[in-house]
Scaffold this active site. Structure first.
Site, PDB file in Angstrom:
ATOM      1  CB  VAL A 256      23.584 107.144  25.632  1.00 11.07           C
ATOM      2  CG1 VAL A 256      23.623 106.616  27.335  1.00 11.07           C
ATOM      3  CG2 VAL A 256      24.636 107.949  25.613  1.00 11.07           C
TER       4      VAL A 256
ATOM      5  CE1 TYR B 146      33.556 110.392  24.975  1.00 11.85           C
ATOM      6  CE2 TYR B 146      35.031 108.338  25.132  1.00 11.85           C
ATOM      7  CZ  TYR B 146      34.873 109.605  24.961  1.00 11.85           C
ATOM      8  OH  TYR B 146      35.950 110.228  24.959  1.00 11.85           O
TER       9      TYR B 146
ATOM     10  CB  ALA C   3      29.900  98.645  22.874  1.00  6.88           C
TER      11      ALA C   3
ATOM     12  N   GLY D 236      26.972  97.610  18.405  1.00  7.62           N
ATOM     13  CA  GLY D 236      25.533  98.072  17.900  1.00  7.62           C
ATOM     14  C   GLY D 236      25.613  97.881  16.196  1.00  7.62           C
TER      15      GLY D 236
ATOM     16  N   GLY E 134      28.434  98.974  13.806  1.00 10.56           N
ATOM     17  CA  GLY E 134      29.664  97.820  14.123  1.00 10.56           C
ATOM     18  C   GLY E 134      30.026  97.646  15.629  1.00 10.56           C
ATOM     19  CG  LEU E 135      33.780  95.699  16.457  1.00 13.64           C
ATOM     20  CD1 LEU E 135      35.004  96.063  16.990  1.00 13.64           C
ATOM     21  CD2 LEU E 135      33.554  94.047  15.957  1.00 13.64           C
TER      22      LEU E 135
ATOM     23  CB  CYS F 238      24.744  99.587  26.978  1.00 15.83           C
ATOM     24  SG  CYS F 238      26.323  99.580  25.504  1.00 15.83           S
TER      25      CYS F 238
END
Length: 280
Positions: free
Chosen positions: A127, A129, A191, A193, A204-205, A222
């Site tokens: 997870v 945000y 982050a 992903g 993306g980021l 994460c």
């Protein structure tokens, strides 16, 4: 062939909303604008850029845009036709997202009574945000035209953020062994992903710029315990030579630097497109 790589991101309900709908309408009628950095090679590949950085775009809508662009590009590839790369840059209203295998054990709330919407997506990872004050970049690019290597791609996304923090804010950020993302000490600034299908990337980021980090307290970001999250604004305010900048100034600076560094790292010529093209 489909790959997914763990993701995570960052938030800020503090962001003012007074730069939303009027700017959105202007984007719909804006003309194409080229962004090209002089350091790029002579004939760089084109990348259409949907630049909505000063708007709060609902997560579900942006997710749909990504999948639509992805499917268009995959159809062209199946016909052996060329397709340009694409980039969407924006902010989201407060939302939690989970990967395909995310555990609800990392939620510090009952998912049926969540403080914000929760979406389970195709990406890997736990997870995270998203929220106002966080700049999110969704590259939809064909790795066949770059390098067919997921680790290479992840390291390049990290490099974009590391360059931005250094050049725009004099923040010395780095990678952290064993983790994806960009860090300052034990604080995660950005982050990353992704999902990759037929060597086409999406998701993306997310870089915390003026993000209110409070919503991260409701999750284990994460799935990483005992490490925190940070924001550009927070680090600048903690610095010795702090010069107060308004939230919108920080976002403007970060946005401009993100596009510049993305263009350089991936050797792409950015061409801004209208929002109307996304909604056709």
């Amino acid at each position: 062939m489909v790959f997914s790589v763990a993701t995570s991101s960052v938030t800020n309900p503090k962001l003012h909303h007074h730069h939303h709908l009027s700017d959105f309408n202007r984007n719909r009628v804006s003309t194409s604008l080229k962004i090209m950095n002089s350091k790029n090679h002579t004939n760089p590949r084109k990348c259409e850029c949907f630049d909505l950085y000063d708007q709060l775009i609902p997560y579900k809508k942006a997710w749909s845009w990504q999948k639509s662009i992805l499917n268009e590009k995959k159809a062209l590839i199946d016909k052996n036709q060329e397709c340009s790369d694409s980039l969407i840059i924006l902010q989201h209203p407060s939302v939690y997202t989970m990967g395909t295998g995310s555990s609800e054990n990392y939620l510090n709330f009952d998912i049926k009574n969540a403080p914000f919407d929760v979406y389970r997506t195709e990406r890997g990872g736990e997870v995270t945000y998203h929220g106002p004050g966080q700049l999110v970049m969704y590259p939809i690019i064909n790795l066949r035209n770059h390098k067919m290597d997921l680790h290479w791609y992840l390291r390049k996304l990290e490099e974009v953020v590391i360059r931005v923090l250094s050049s725009a804010f004099a923040i010395n950020a780095s990678r952290l062994d064993g983790f994806t993302g960009v860090w300052v000490g034990n604080k995660k600034m950005a982050a990353i992903g992704i999902r990759v299908s037929k060597w086409m990337t999406y998701h993306g980021l997310a870089l915390n710029v003026t993000t209110d980090l409070t919503p991260f307290n409701s999750i284990v970001p994460c799935g990483i315990r005992n490490r925190g999250v940070g924001s550009v604004k927070g680090l600048i305010e903690d610095g010795e030579h702090y010069n107060k900048l308004e939230d919108l100034q920080l976002l403007d600076i970060a946005h401009e630097s993100l596009l510049k560094e993305f263009s350089e790292v991936f050797q792409l010529q950015m061409e801004k497109q209208t929002v109307f093209k996304l909604e056709c």
